[in-house]
Scaffold this active site. Sequence first.
Site, PDB file in Angstrom:
ATOM      1  N   LYS A  79      -5.068  -5.394   4.980  1.00 40.15           N
ATOM      2  CA  LYS A  79      -4.496  -6.708   5.288  1.00 40.15           C
ATOM      3  C   LYS A  79      -5.365  -7.455   6.302  1.00 40.15           C
ATOM      4  CE  LYS A  79       0.116  -5.127   4.049  1.00 40.15           C
ATOM      5  NZ  LYS A  79       1.429  -4.634   4.450  1.00 40.15           N
TER       6      LYS A  79
ATOM      7  N   GLN B 287       5.141  -3.398   9.546  1.00 40.15           N
ATOM      8  CA  GLN B 287       4.768  -2.482   8.469  1.00 40.15           C
ATOM      9  C   GLN B 287       5.844  -1.407   8.290  1.00 40.15           C
ATOM     10  OE1 GLN B 287       2.119  -2.966   6.483  1.00 40.15           O
ATOM     11  NE2 GLN B 287       2.514  -1.134   5.293  1.00 40.15           N
TER      12      GLN B 287
ATOM     13  N   ASP C  28       6.231 -11.373   4.542  1.00 39.34           N
ATOM     14  CA  ASP C  28       6.517 -10.329   3.551  1.00 39.34           C
ATOM     15  C   ASP C  28       7.587 -10.791   2.562  1.00 39.34           C
ATOM     16  OD1 ASP C  28       5.063  -7.949   3.610  1.00 39.34           O
ATOM     17  OD2 ASP C  28       6.114  -7.206   5.385  1.00 39.34           O
TER      18      ASP C  28
HETATM   19  N1  GUN Z   1       5.054  -0.799   3.276  1.00 46.26           N
HETATM   20  C1  GUN Z   1       4.662  -0.695   1.984  1.00 46.26           C
HETATM   21  N2  GUN Z   1       4.466  -1.922   1.455  1.00 46.26           N
HETATM   22  C2  GUN Z   1       4.752  -2.811   2.414  1.00 46.26           C
HETATM   23  C3  GUN Z   1       4.735  -4.236   2.469  1.00 46.26           C
HETATM   24  O1  GUN Z   1       4.437  -4.959   1.501  1.00 46.26           O
HETATM   25  N3  GUN Z   1       5.084  -4.786   3.682  1.00 46.26           N
HETATM   26  C4  GUN Z   1       5.439  -4.038   4.749  1.00 46.26           C
HETATM   27  N4  GUN Z   1       5.769  -4.659   5.860  1.00 46.26           N
HETATM   28  N5  GUN Z   1       5.465  -2.717   4.723  1.00 46.26           N
HETATM   29  C5  GUN Z   1       5.117  -2.116   3.556  1.00 46.26           C
END
Ligand code: GUN
Length: 297
Positions: A59, A102, A125
């Site tokens: 990211k 996350q 998200d």
């Molecule tokens: N854990 C696995 N996929 C994601 C996601 O798209 N966003 C977040 N915040 N955590 C995750």
Amino acid sequence: MRILDGKMVSDSILSETSGRIERHIETSKETIGYTVKRPAMAIVIVGSNPASETYVRAKMKACEKSGIDSKLIRFDENITAYDLLTEVKQLNKSHFDGFIVQLPLPSHIDADGIINEISAYKDIDGFHPLNFGKMSIGQKAMRPATPYGILKLLQYYQIETKGKKVVVIGRSNLVGKPISIMLGNDFEIGRATVTSCDINTPKELLDEETRRADIVIVAVGKRNILTADMIKEGTVVIDVGINRDEGGKLVGDVDFENVSKKAGWITPVPGGVGPMTVAGLILNTYESWKSKYFINE
Ligand code: GUN
């Protein structure tokens, strides 16, 4: 069989977004009277889950490629829910255009309780119930990053969804549920006949459904849940799964070797949906930033 190259499409979205951001910054003095700061994203990570570390790195790299400032905020896995909530509240008021916490969080913290406190305007998200609700009824919203990425991938390859039969296996709040809703909505990419299945769907019924599908989306988290005998010739197969095989190699939920011989289009793992999730997150951040300053594009 043709590959839906998520890595390539994601890279093209990031570079296009980067161009848009630079153009907006350069012309902002003229258009709104002052030079705006570039977009900024914060990422909160609790503990050191190896998969989360990998996603977070991806990211941040994507932010760099698209001209978005990023900041990683790390917490020990023993952080209290109260302290994490305090951080979320600070981020809600901060200069960041968007932030994510996350997942997964340690088991002593209620993830839903944390997500519910994220400002819907900074929820890149697209997990907040307000965004989920708006998305469901077709209003403008931050869309959940993975489904958003899948829509962009289908759009890039001009895969028709209108009137098609889509079968989604998996009903998670992050992927299965929202993609089922989005593809059933009355949008450019949507207007499909969607069937939602999960691991509780009896095998005979699941086979019946997938064999009639034009598009199958698999988001279960279990290897080989979709095999070649379960699809018809030419099916579009989207594999959201991320698993490890016996040798530690990254694999999806689809028996890629055999299904790919029969599918019309298929996403690889890695290099399919994963990079598109990151692209979805970047697009949400860009849109959040843009809506703060610019009325039209
Ligand atoms: N854990 C696995 N996929 C994601 C996601 O798209 N966003 C977040 N915040 N955590 C995750």
